[in-house]
Design an enzyme around this catalytic site. Sequence first.
Site, PDB file in Angstrom:
ATOM      1  N   ASP A  12       0.829  -1.209   0.000  1.00  0.00           N
ATOM      2  CA  ASP A  12       0.000   0.000   0.000  1.00  0.00           C
ATOM      3  C   ASP A  12       0.866   1.262   0.000  1.00  0.00           C
ATOM      4  OD1 ASP A  12      -2.428   1.327  -0.014  1.00  0.00           O
ATOM      5  OD2 ASP A  12      -2.594   1.375   2.169  1.00  0.00           O
ATOM      6  N   ASN A  60     -11.151  -2.536  -5.005  1.00  0.00           N
ATOM      7  CA  ASN A  60     -10.434  -1.521  -5.781  1.00  0.00           C
ATOM      8  C   ASN A  60     -11.158  -1.123  -7.078  1.00  0.00           C
ATOM      9  OD1 ASN A  60      -7.164  -2.732  -4.748  1.00  0.00           O
ATOM     10  ND2 ASN A  60      -8.264  -0.955  -3.987  1.00  0.00           N
TER      11      ASN A  60
HETATM   12  C1  IPE Z   1      -5.299  -2.678  -0.053  1.00  0.00           C
HETATM   13  O1  IPE Z   1      -5.039  -1.336  -0.231  1.00  0.00           O
HETATM   14  C2  IPE Z   1      -5.327  -3.359  -1.385  1.00  0.00           C
HETATM   15  C3  IPE Z   1      -4.048  -3.472  -2.060  1.00  0.00           C
HETATM   16  C4  IPE Z   1      -2.863  -3.121  -1.596  1.00  0.00           C
HETATM   17  C5  IPE Z   1      -4.119  -4.063  -3.362  1.00  0.00           C
HETATM   18  P1  IPE Z   1      -6.221  -0.264  -0.288  1.00  0.00           P
HETATM   19  O2  IPE Z   1      -5.552   1.056  -0.478  1.00  0.00           O
HETATM   20  O3  IPE Z   1      -7.220  -0.672  -1.300  1.00  0.00           O
HETATM   21  O4  IPE Z   1      -6.860  -0.403   1.162  1.00  0.00           O
HETATM   22  P2  IPE Z   1      -7.749   0.606   2.002  1.00  0.00           P
HETATM   23  O5  IPE Z   1      -8.814   1.134   1.091  1.00  0.00           O
HETATM   24  O6  IPE Z   1      -6.829   1.687   2.480  1.00  0.00           O
HETATM   25  O7  IPE Z   1      -8.275  -0.207   3.137  1.00  0.00           O
HETATM   26  C1  IPE Z   2      -1.708   0.233  -3.335  1.00  0.00           C
HETATM   27  O1  IPE Z   2      -1.473   1.598  -3.364  1.00  0.00           O
HETATM   28  C2  IPE Z   2      -1.897  -0.339  -4.717  1.00  0.00           C
HETATM   29  C3  IPE Z   2      -3.295  -0.683  -5.053  1.00  0.00           C
HETATM   30  C4  IPE Z   2      -4.288  -0.736  -4.218  1.00  0.00           C
HETATM   31  C5  IPE Z   2      -3.563  -0.993  -6.445  1.00  0.00           C
HETATM   32  P1  IPE Z   2      -2.681   2.632  -3.353  1.00  0.00           P
HETATM   33  O2  IPE Z   2      -3.076   2.899  -4.756  1.00  0.00           O
HETATM   34  O3  IPE Z   2      -3.753   2.188  -2.453  1.00  0.00           O
HETATM   35  O4  IPE Z   2      -1.943   3.917  -2.759  1.00  0.00           O
HETATM   36  P2  IPE Z   2      -2.502   4.881  -1.637  1.00  0.00           P
HETATM   37  O5  IPE Z   2      -2.864   4.022  -0.463  1.00  0.00           O
HETATM   38  O6  IPE Z   2      -3.682   5.588  -2.223  1.00  0.00           O
HETATM   39  O7  IPE Z   2      -1.344   5.791  -1.350  1.00  0.00           O
HETATM   40 MG    MG Z   3      -4.147   2.418  -0.448  1.00  0.00          MG
END
Ligand code: IPE
Ligand code: IPE
Ligand code: MG
Length: 223
Positions: A12, A60
């Site tokens: 993340d 997502n």
């Molecule tokens: C978790 O990250 C999913 C992945 C890393 C693929 P998210 O960014 O989607 O999680 P939340 O929304 O902060 O819980």
């Molecule tokens: C994790 O990074 C990757 C995916 C969930 C695809 P994020 O896209 O959630 O990045 P932040 O949490 O918004 O910084």
């Molecule tokens: Mg995230």
Amino acid sequence: MDALKHIAIIMDGNGRWAKKQGKIRTFGHNAGAKKVIEVTKRVSQLGIKYLSLYAFSTENWKREKSEVDFLMKLLSKFLKKELKTLMENNIKFRIIGDLSKFSKSLQNVINNTIEKTKNNSGMTQILAINYGSRDEIIRAVNSIEKETITQKDLENALDTKDFCDVDMLIRTGGEKRLSNFLLWQSAYAELFFTKTLWPDFSLEELDHIIMNFKQRERRYGGI
Ligand code: IPE
Ligand code: IPE
Ligand code: MG
């Protein structure tokens, strides 16, 4: 010390990493994909059997269409590029999650990577895409034709049926939650949360977390 056979990572922080430098979120996803290769190589060199990486959750899809489209294209590009690393490092590629929501062409790239690496005998890299634990458990339960099911029945019907439980779960990006990742399989995992954003995650930090894991006492409810 318990054996460390399975590391799972919630990767993340890509979007915030990009924003911090005044770039658009997708810039962070590109950097995150590069980091996957670096970390995968290291974990395989350490002789660890399974590495599960959360790349795209069932939640997502809520993101803007442009970001989702970018991630789908990136996944396909990434897999084509990663194949060389997988072969050079004797790594088997597997996925968990519901593939049916992806385009036929992306499914082909995924299946081709699984097929080409299926005889590799080193580590298994498990990519979680369109993955959510609740979705996985419900799909598993619905596939079992028995009135009363045991834990073993369920485990044998999960996407993770060929892998062992998670020993260590790492989440980068500062949030302290599991976001629907491997809930069943992490029942007794040791949890590690770091503020480091995924593209900044270093092999030094990984080594440090593994050292810390070795010092933990896992009791599994015993004494
Ligand atoms: C978790 O990250 C999913 C992945 C890393 C693929 P998210 O960014 O989607 O999680 P939340 O929304 O902060 O819980
Ligand atoms: C994790 O990074 C990757 C995916 C969930 C695809 P994020 O896209 O959630 O990045 P932040 O949490 O918004 O910084
Ligand atoms: Mg995230």
